[in-house]
Design an enzyme around this catalytic site. Structure first.
Site, PDB file in Angstrom:
ATOM      1  N   ASN A   1      14.319 -23.266  19.250  1.00  0.00           N
ATOM      2  CA  ASN A   1      13.763 -23.735  20.527  1.00  0.00           C
ATOM      3  C   ASN A   1      14.727 -23.338  21.636  1.00  0.00           C
ATOM      4  OD1 ASN A   1      11.685 -25.041  19.211  1.00  0.00           O
ATOM      5  ND2 ASN A   1      12.500 -27.105  19.499  1.00  0.00           N
ATOM      6  N   GLN A   2      14.234 -22.689  22.659  1.00  0.00           N
ATOM      7  CA  GLN A   2      15.101 -22.339  23.798  1.00  0.00           C
ATOM      8  C   GLN A   2      14.423 -22.783  25.098  1.00  0.00           C
ATOM      9  OE1 GLN A   2      18.253 -21.345  23.827  1.00  0.00           O
ATOM     10  NE2 GLN A   2      18.330 -21.444  21.594  1.00  0.00           N
TER      11      GLN A   2
ATOM     12  N   ASP B   1      20.101 -28.446  12.185  1.00  0.00           N
ATOM     13  CA  ASP B   1      20.941 -29.629  12.383  1.00  0.00           C
ATOM     14  C   ASP B   1      20.207 -30.793  13.045  1.00  0.00           C
ATOM     15  OD1 ASP B   1      20.783 -28.369  14.891  1.00  0.00           O
ATOM     16  OD2 ASP B   1      22.629 -29.361  15.528  1.00  0.00           O
TER      17      ASP B   1
ATOM     18  N   ASP C   1      17.835 -22.562  12.195  1.00  0.00           N
ATOM     19  CA  ASP C   1      18.035 -22.988  13.569  1.00  0.00           C
ATOM     20  C   ASP C   1      19.255 -22.223  14.097  1.00  0.00           C
ATOM     21  OD1 ASP C   1      18.008 -24.702  15.900  1.00  0.00           O
ATOM     22  OD2 ASP C   1      19.753 -25.686  14.997  1.00  0.00           O
TER      23      ASP C   1
ATOM     24  N   ARG D   1       7.025 -24.558  19.400  1.00  0.00           N
ATOM     25  CA  ARG D   1       8.195 -25.416  19.608  1.00  0.00           C
ATOM     26  C   ARG D   1       8.356 -26.390  18.444  1.00  0.00           C
ATOM     27  NH1 ARG D   1      11.970 -27.168  23.100  1.00  0.00           N
ATOM     28  NH2 ARG D   1      12.300 -29.408  23.254  1.00  0.00           N
ATOM     29  N   LYS D   2       9.524 -26.337  17.792  1.00  0.00           N
ATOM     30  CA  LYS D   2       9.793 -27.292  16.713  1.00  0.00           C
ATOM     31  C   LYS D   2       9.763 -28.698  17.312  1.00  0.00           C
ATOM     32  CE  LYS D   2      13.659 -25.082  15.885  1.00  0.00           C
ATOM     33  NZ  LYS D   2      14.995 -24.713  15.397  1.00  0.00           N
TER      34      LYS D   2
ATOM     35  N   ASP E   1      21.349 -23.045  17.431  1.00  0.00           N
ATOM     36  CA  ASP E   1      22.409 -23.846  18.056  1.00  0.00           C
ATOM     37  C   ASP E   1      22.743 -25.065  17.198  1.00  0.00           C
ATOM     38  OD1 ASP E   1      21.966 -21.941  19.947  1.00  0.00           O
ATOM     39  OD2 ASP E   1      20.934 -23.266  21.355  1.00  0.00           O
TER      40      ASP E   1
ATOM     41  N   ASP F   1      26.891 -25.552  19.336  1.00  0.00           N
ATOM     42  CA  ASP F   1      25.884 -26.021  20.284  1.00  0.00           C
ATOM     43  C   ASP F   1      26.578 -26.603  21.508  1.00  0.00           C
ATOM     44  OD1 ASP F   1      23.743 -26.940  21.640  1.00  0.00           O
ATOM     45  OD2 ASP F   1      22.995 -28.271  20.063  1.00  0.00           O
TER      46      ASP F   1
ATOM     47  N   GLY G   1      25.065 -26.710  24.383  1.00  0.00           N
ATOM     48  CA  GLY G   1      23.993 -27.158  25.267  1.00  0.00           C
ATOM     49  C   GLY G   1      23.479 -26.007  26.116  1.00  0.00           C
TER      50      GLY G   1
HETATM   51 MG   LIG Z   1      20.164 -27.191  16.601  1.00  0.00          MG
END
Ligand SMILES: [Mg+2]
Length: 292
Positions: A52-53, A136, A9, A110-111, A11, A17, A19
């Site tokens: 994922n973005q 995370d 992963d 997408r996870k 972020d 992270d 956001g």
């Molecule tokens: Mg993350």
């Protein structure tokens, strides 16, 4: 031959992270990230980002910004002697927050769906069963599991700190500690396929994890034993015998009353006989219960 990989992963795992990271200026490597990736690659693991973005679908930044951010992540890693072997981003999102029509859709990429891992594995020749997903969030753990990988949850968010594991194979404080677990796990698998030790004993965090797992096993065992004891204490046979005993006493009193009142029709005899019979049944019940 298919190679093992660590799917990462981004972020909250590699970078801070903050956001919806949409600008290279926001990129900051997390402690242990570069070192963990470097060690894993040295041990023969490919390092592949799966991230994922949804910021793209949300209209917060575009794909060009995403590429710039990625370039910055790579540059910072390289400055610390690490590198990446691939990066997969999912820009899609389903739901009312998705305002960019092209990206507003559900996606297997997408996870927690495993799409990005499956795609990376097929494009880069990765052995998924020998690979790990490190992230995370619960989504990361689920995506890794669905792709047939083992998982490490990075405990940098509240849920992990609160003790939620989401079924992850291991939990680690940062990517470098995760690398310890992955590399330790690989060493154990080579030395003994049936080894069940969860983490290397030389690692302090691992020892703590082992102790806490052992304690929780003991706790479960005690709980099972005490439940069994409670079941032993309670016996339906004894309960039934006690009830019959009560009826025997009542029948005896009933017969006694008939005798004292000198009722006609010899009512006392059958009642006293019934009392004797019930008493015998109750006694048999108690004896059987005792000899169980
Ligand atoms: Mg993350």
């Amino acid at each position: 031959m298919a190679r093992p990989a660590v799917f990462l992963d981004r972020d909250g795992t590699i970078i801070d992270d903050v956001g919806y990271v949409g600008s290279p200026d926001q990129v900051q490597l997390l402690p242990g990230a570069a070192e963990g990736i470097r060690r894993l690659r040295e041990a023969g693991y490919l390092a592949v980002i799966v991230s994922n973005q949804s910021g793209v679908a949300r209209g917060l930044f575009d794909e060009a910004a995403l590429r710039e951010v990625h370039a910055r992540v790579e540059a910072l890693l390289q400055a610390e002697g690490a590198a990446l072997d691939g990066a997969y981003y999912c820009p899609y999102l389903d739901g009312p927050e998705a305002i960019v029509p092209r990206f507003a859709k559900a996606s297997d990429l997408r996870k927690p769906a495993p799409g990005m891992i499956l795609q990376a594995a097929s494009e880069l020749g990765i052995d998924r069963a020998a690979s790990w997903m490190i992230g995370d969030s619960e989504r990361d753990v689920q995506a890794g599991e669905r792709a047939g990988c083992r998982t490490v949850l990075i405990a940098s968010n509240g849920a992990a700190e609160a003790g939620a594991r989401f079924g992850a194979t291991y939990v680690a404080n940062d990517l470098n500690a995760a690398a310890d677990l992955v590399l330790g796990g690989a060493a154990r698998a080579r030395s003994s396929p049936t080894a069940s030790a969860p983490v290397p004993a030389t690692h302090p965090e691992g020892q703590l994890l082992e102790v806490s797992q052992a304690l929780s096993r003991i706790e479960n065992q005690l709980d099972r034993m005490s439940r069994r004891d409670r079941q032993d204490d309670f016996s339906f046979l004894r309960l039934a015998a006690t009830l019959v005993q009560m009826f025997a006493i009542l029948a005896g009193l009933w017969g006694g009353a008939a005798m004292l009142a000198d009722e006609p029709g010899a009512a006392a005899t059958p009642r006293l006989a019934l009392a004797c019979f019930l008493q015998l049944v109750a006694l048999s019940g108690f004896v059987l219960d005792r000899n169980r």
